[in-house]
Design a protein around this motif. Structure first.
Motif, PDB file in Angstrom:
ATOM      1  N   ALA A   1       0.762  -1.234   0.016  1.00  0.00           N
ATOM      2  CA  ALA A   1      -0.053   0.100  -0.183  1.00  0.00           C
ATOM      3  C   ALA A   1       0.859   1.156   0.060  1.00  0.00           C
ATOM      4  CB  ALA A   1      -0.888  -0.071   1.281  1.00  0.00           C
ATOM      5  N   ASP A   2       1.948   0.979   0.664  1.00  0.00           N
ATOM      6  CA  ASP A   2       2.844   2.378   0.724  1.00  0.00           C
ATOM      7  C   ASP A   2       3.446   2.921  -0.538  1.00  0.00           C
ATOM      8  OD1 ASP A   2       4.578   0.404   0.898  1.00  0.00           O
ATOM      9  OD2 ASP A   2       5.683   1.039   2.325  1.00  0.00           O
ATOM     10  N   SER A   3       3.624   1.740  -1.536  1.00  0.00           N
ATOM     11  CA  SER A   3       4.130   2.230  -2.771  1.00  0.00           C
ATOM     12  C   SER A   3       3.020   2.632  -3.604  1.00  0.00           C
ATOM     13  CB  SER A   3       4.765   0.765  -3.275  1.00  0.00           C
ATOM     14  OG  SER A   3       5.799   0.393  -2.736  1.00  0.00           O
ATOM     15  N   LEU A   4       1.923   2.347  -3.407  1.00  0.00           N
ATOM     16  CA  LEU A   4       0.800   2.861  -3.979  1.00  0.00           C
ATOM     17  C   LEU A   4       0.476   3.860  -3.828  1.00  0.00           C
ATOM     18  CD1 LEU A   4      -1.849  -0.457  -3.977  1.00  0.00           C
ATOM     19  CD2 LEU A   4      -0.440   0.647  -6.147  1.00  0.00           C
ATOM     20  N   PHE A   5       0.527   4.442  -2.530  1.00  0.00           N
ATOM     21  CA  PHE A   5       0.086   5.857  -2.136  1.00  0.00           C
ATOM     22  C   PHE A   5       1.286   6.954  -2.376  1.00  0.00           C
ATOM     23  CE2 PHE A   5      -0.481   9.273   1.324  1.00  0.00           C
ATOM     24  CZ  PHE A   5      -1.645   9.482   1.023  1.00  0.00           C
ATOM     25  N   GLU A   6       2.557   6.293  -2.500  1.00  0.00           N
ATOM     26  CA  GLU A   6       3.723   7.414  -2.876  1.00  0.00           C
ATOM     27  C   GLU A   6       3.257   7.752  -4.363  1.00  0.00           C
ATOM     28  OE1 GLU A   6       6.027   8.904  -1.578  1.00  0.00           O
ATOM     29  OE2 GLU A   6       5.264   8.024   0.253  1.00  0.00           O
ATOM     30  N   ARG A   7       2.696   6.672  -5.330  1.00  0.00           N
ATOM     31  CA  ARG A   7       2.588   6.846  -6.627  1.00  0.00           C
ATOM     32  C   ARG A   7       1.177   7.826  -6.598  1.00  0.00           C
ATOM     33  NH1 ARG A   7       4.982   3.994 -10.302  1.00  0.00           N
ATOM     34  NH2 ARG A   7       5.705   2.059  -9.779  1.00  0.00           N
ATOM     35  N   ALA A   8       0.330   7.900  -5.918  1.00  0.00           N
ATOM     36  CA  ALA A   8      -0.898   8.629  -5.634  1.00  0.00           C
ATOM     37  C   ALA A   8      -0.381  10.240  -5.509  1.00  0.00           C
ATOM     38  CB  ALA A   8      -2.073   8.356  -4.879  1.00  0.00           C
ATOM     39  N   LYS A   9       0.461  10.322  -4.476  1.00  0.00           N
ATOM     40  CA  LYS A   9       1.072  11.725  -4.126  1.00  0.00           C
ATOM     41  C   LYS A   9       1.852  12.341  -5.290  1.00  0.00           C
ATOM     42  CE  LYS A   9       3.427  10.396  -0.475  1.00  0.00           C
ATOM     43  NZ  LYS A   9       4.282  10.600   0.789  1.00  0.00           N
ATOM     44  N   THR A  10       2.331  11.382  -6.226  1.00  0.00           N
ATOM     45  CA  THR A  10       2.836  11.906  -7.395  1.00  0.00           C
ATOM     46  C   THR A  10       1.709  12.492  -8.320  1.00  0.00           C
ATOM     47  OG1 THR A  10       4.880  10.657  -7.307  1.00  0.00           O
ATOM     48  CG2 THR A  10       4.511  11.585  -9.591  1.00  0.00           C
ATOM     49  N   LEU A  11       0.836  11.433  -8.575  1.00  0.00           N
ATOM     50  CA  LEU A  11      -0.285  11.708  -9.339  1.00  0.00           C
ATOM     51  C   LEU A  11      -1.042  13.224  -9.073  1.00  0.00           C
ATOM     52  CD1 LEU A  11      -1.648  10.744 -11.857  1.00  0.00           C
ATOM     53  CD2 LEU A  11      -3.487   9.689 -10.564  1.00  0.00           C
ATOM     54  N   TYR A  12      -1.290  13.440  -7.851  1.00  0.00           N
ATOM     55  CA  TYR A  12      -1.949  14.565  -7.404  1.00  0.00           C
ATOM     56  C   TYR A  12      -1.174  15.939  -7.649  1.00  0.00           C
ATOM     57  CZ  TYR A  12      -4.750  17.710  -4.710  1.00  0.00           C
ATOM     58  OH  TYR A  12      -5.568  19.137  -4.259  1.00  0.00           O
ATOM     59  N   SER A  13       0.094  15.918  -7.540  1.00  0.00           N
ATOM     60  CA  SER A  13       0.872  16.956  -7.851  1.00  0.00           C
ATOM     61  C   SER A  13       0.881  17.331  -9.478  1.00  0.00           C
ATOM     62  CB  SER A  13       2.404  16.817  -7.636  1.00  0.00           C
ATOM     63  OG  SER A  13       3.044  15.842  -8.174  1.00  0.00           O
ATOM     64  N   ILE A  14       0.709  16.121 -10.167  1.00  0.00           N
ATOM     65  CA  ILE A  14       0.426  16.251 -11.540  1.00  0.00           C
ATOM     66  C   ILE A  14      -0.883  17.100 -11.814  1.00  0.00           C
ATOM     67  CG2 ILE A  14       0.222  15.096 -13.776  1.00  0.00           C
ATOM     68  CD1 ILE A  14       2.352  12.859 -12.828  1.00  0.00           C
ATOM     69  N   ALA A  15      -1.879  16.712 -10.960  1.00  0.00           N
ATOM     70  CA  ALA A  15      -3.165  17.114 -11.311  1.00  0.00           C
ATOM     71  C   ALA A  15      -3.177  18.545 -11.154  1.00  0.00           C
ATOM     72  CB  ALA A  15      -4.017  16.542 -10.309  1.00  0.00           C
ATOM     73  N   GLU A  16      -2.214  18.992 -10.115  1.00  0.00           N
ATOM     74  CA  GLU A  16      -2.197  20.528  -9.640  1.00  0.00           C
ATOM     75  C   GLU A  16      -1.638  21.216 -10.870  1.00  0.00           C
ATOM     76  OE1 GLU A  16      -1.385  20.814  -5.039  1.00  0.00           O
ATOM     77  OE2 GLU A  16       0.339  20.231  -6.285  1.00  0.00           O
ATOM     78  N   LEU A  17      -1.087  20.632 -11.986  1.00  0.00           N
ATOM     79  CA  LEU A  17      -0.668  21.388 -13.062  1.00  0.00           C
ATOM     80  C   LEU A  17      -2.082  22.109 -13.731  1.00  0.00           C
ATOM     81  CD1 LEU A  17       1.823  18.818 -14.769  1.00  0.00           C
ATOM     82  CD2 LEU A  17       2.060  21.202 -13.520  1.00  0.00           C
ATOM     83  N   GLY A  18      -3.112  21.384 -13.618  1.00  0.00           N
ATOM     84  CA  GLY A  18      -4.322  22.013 -14.133  1.00  0.00           C
ATOM     85  C   GLY A  18      -4.844  23.027 -13.767  1.00  0.00           C
TER      86      GLY A  18
END
Length: 505
Positions: A52-69
């Motif tokens: 789960a911790d690896s999945l959540f690290e990916r989720a944090k990256t994805l959220y930072s990418i969403a902020e580009l919008g």
């Protein structure tokens, strides 16, 4: 803010989105030799690599990418055409590329239509219907200004031109039913209506899409049966109901891209394929929908590189799912019959971490779907049962990216954890959580962020995805062979009420 995730995306897409890498490559002698040193993938070993911790690290990256919008939409989003989605494509592509030569990586560009409603308002008589929603892909009102006119009740369910009298300068009130919303809007437009309102012929509010844009479409709202009822009564009694409508919206054509990664090793004539969608709705960052599914694929694809496979494994990240399954529809539509038959089954993974989750399995039976769909369904249910967990069957009704596959004869199925459906008391007993709440209370909203993930459900379901990949990457023994790419039974089983998450009719 992860600005670097834009650079590769622009290189991938280019001005014409024309860059296409080959879908298949033959494994070289050195690659085969290297693969021979790896152990054959097994369900247990691949599952053990999921955390789960690896999945959540990916989720944090994805959220930072969403902020580009945020620059265009004033909030995080990964809707197609946004910088957040371009960054998502870059992140997926670059992550797979960094895994070395285990996969053949390709980007498949295609045209798409995207719409955005900036502001809308509907007044019927002296009332503002609380259920009023501007339909997806609606055009704006003329000049993006309010239009005024008497409300006119359309005969029957508005599926024939004969149901529409001269509606010049009027606002059409049309029942839902029998034909797509886009057909109703176009017929109203041809009859001269300045706007249209579709009311639900069932209990509750109504939302949907006009689908493929037409020059005849007019600004179109949907409302509930209860909001429509008093106005229908007045119109049938011959009373005048004045109305006004206003929509500021755009509908535009863009190009976007699917990302496909296939193992270089494994029998290329017998592929197990799985997919999730890379985009979100415009309203939010989409970390559960479908960040959870697309990141699950990314993590499983990463861990799979440690193993040898007998059958090829093909991962897909679809664009434009939220706009009506655009990416998966396009992908399947351009497959030759020969390439179609190489896909032994397709597994759809959309929303695997809903906060108020249930373990849901698509009820894909062989009776009305390509043969093999039921065997896949049973693999999922046997997994949950073997872990002492409850599960429920949910309709296999065209709401996600499996739709095009089963319509073209490819067995399909998948799992989910729930969207806007309400958890029952019985489901609360089965899975915990809160009865009466949505499975995902932040479905298609701004709050679908990092706090909107149930990590227990996400890890367990990612292990199930790993199990499904490992089992079919090992062998298709006992799984029905494909002999046809036609699926005559499917159109009757799926009348097209849904195409993606939005209602069409």
């Amino acid at each position: 803010m992860a600005p670097s995730y834009l650079s590769l995306a622009f290189l991938l897409l280019g001005e014409s989105f024309a860059s296409q890498l080959p879908l298949f490559e033959s494994a070289s002698t050195s690659q085969i030799h290297l693969a021979a040193k790896k152990e054959l993938v097994s369900s247990k070993s691949l599952q053990d690599s999921i955390h789960a911790d690896s999945l959540f690290e990916r989720a944090k990256t994805l959220y930072s990418i969403a902020e580009l919008g945020e620059g265009e939409y004033n909030h995080p989003t990964r809707v197609i055409g946004s910088k957040g989605h371009l960054g998502t494509i870059d992140y997926i592509y670059s992550t797979i590329a960094e895994l070395g030569d285990y996969y053949v990586l390709s980007n498949q560009s295609f045209p798409a239509v995207v719409g955005n409603v900036y502001e809308s308002r509907l007044v019927l008589g002296s009332e503002v219907p609380v259920s009023a929603i501007a339909m997806s892909l609606t055009p704006p009102t003329t000049g993006k200004e309010p239009v005024l006119g008497p409300l006119a009740l359309v005969s029957n369910v508005g599926c024939s031109a004969s149901d529409y009298p001269d509606l010049s300068g009027k606002i059409a009130l049309i029942s839902r039913g029998e034909c797509p919303f886009g057909t109703k809007s176009a017929l109203a437009g041809r009859a001269g209506a300045v706007a249209a309102v579709v009311y639900n012929n069932e209990k509750g509010a109504l939302g949907g899409t006009l689908g493929t844009p037409s020059p005849d479409h007019v600004a179109t709202f949907s409302i509930s049966d209860s909001d429509a009822a008093p106005h229908i009564k007045k119109l049938k009694n011959g009373e005048l109901v004045e109305a006004s409508a206003y929509i500021d919206a755009i509908v535009e054509s863009i190009e976007t891209t699917n990302i496909i990664a296939q193992t270089k090793e494994g029998d290329p004539d017998n592929c197990v394929m799985l997919g999730g969608h890379s985009d979100s709705v415009a309203e939010g960052p989409g970390i559960n929908d479908d960040g959870s599914g697309s990141l699950t694929l990314l993590e499983v694809a990463t861990q799979l590189t440690n193993y040898h496979v007998n059958n090829c494994v093909r991962f897909a990240w679809w664009a434009g799912e939220e706009e009506g399954l655009l990416g998966s529809d396009y992908y399947v539509s351009v497959l030759s019959p020969e390439e179609n038959l190489k896909i032994r089954l397709f597994m759809d993974y959309d929303m695997l971490a809903s906060p108020n989750f249930a373990y849901q399995v698509y009820n894909a039976t062989n009776a009305v779907n390509p043969v093999g769909s039921e065997e896949l369904r049973d693999l999922y249910t046997e997994f949950y049962t073997s872990h002492g967990l409850n599960f429920t069957y949910i309709p296999f009704d065209g709401r996600s990216d499996y739709d095009a596959f089963i319509r073209h004869g490819i067995p399909g199925g998948g799992i989910a954890t729930g969207a806007e459906g309400v958890k029952t008391e019985a489901e609360q007993q089965m899975f915990g959580g809160i009865a009466g709440d949505w499975f995902d209370p932040c479905y298609h909203q701004l709050c679908d962020n990092l706090a909107n993930l149930n990590l227990t459900a996400w890890e367990l379901n990612t292990k199930l995805v790993a199990h499904s990949v490992a089992m079919y990457a090992q062998s298709f023994d006992g799984f029905p062979k494909r002999t046809s790419f036609e699926a005559a039974a499917v159109p009757d089983a799926l009348p097209g009420k849904y195409h993606g998450h939005q209602l069409q009719l």
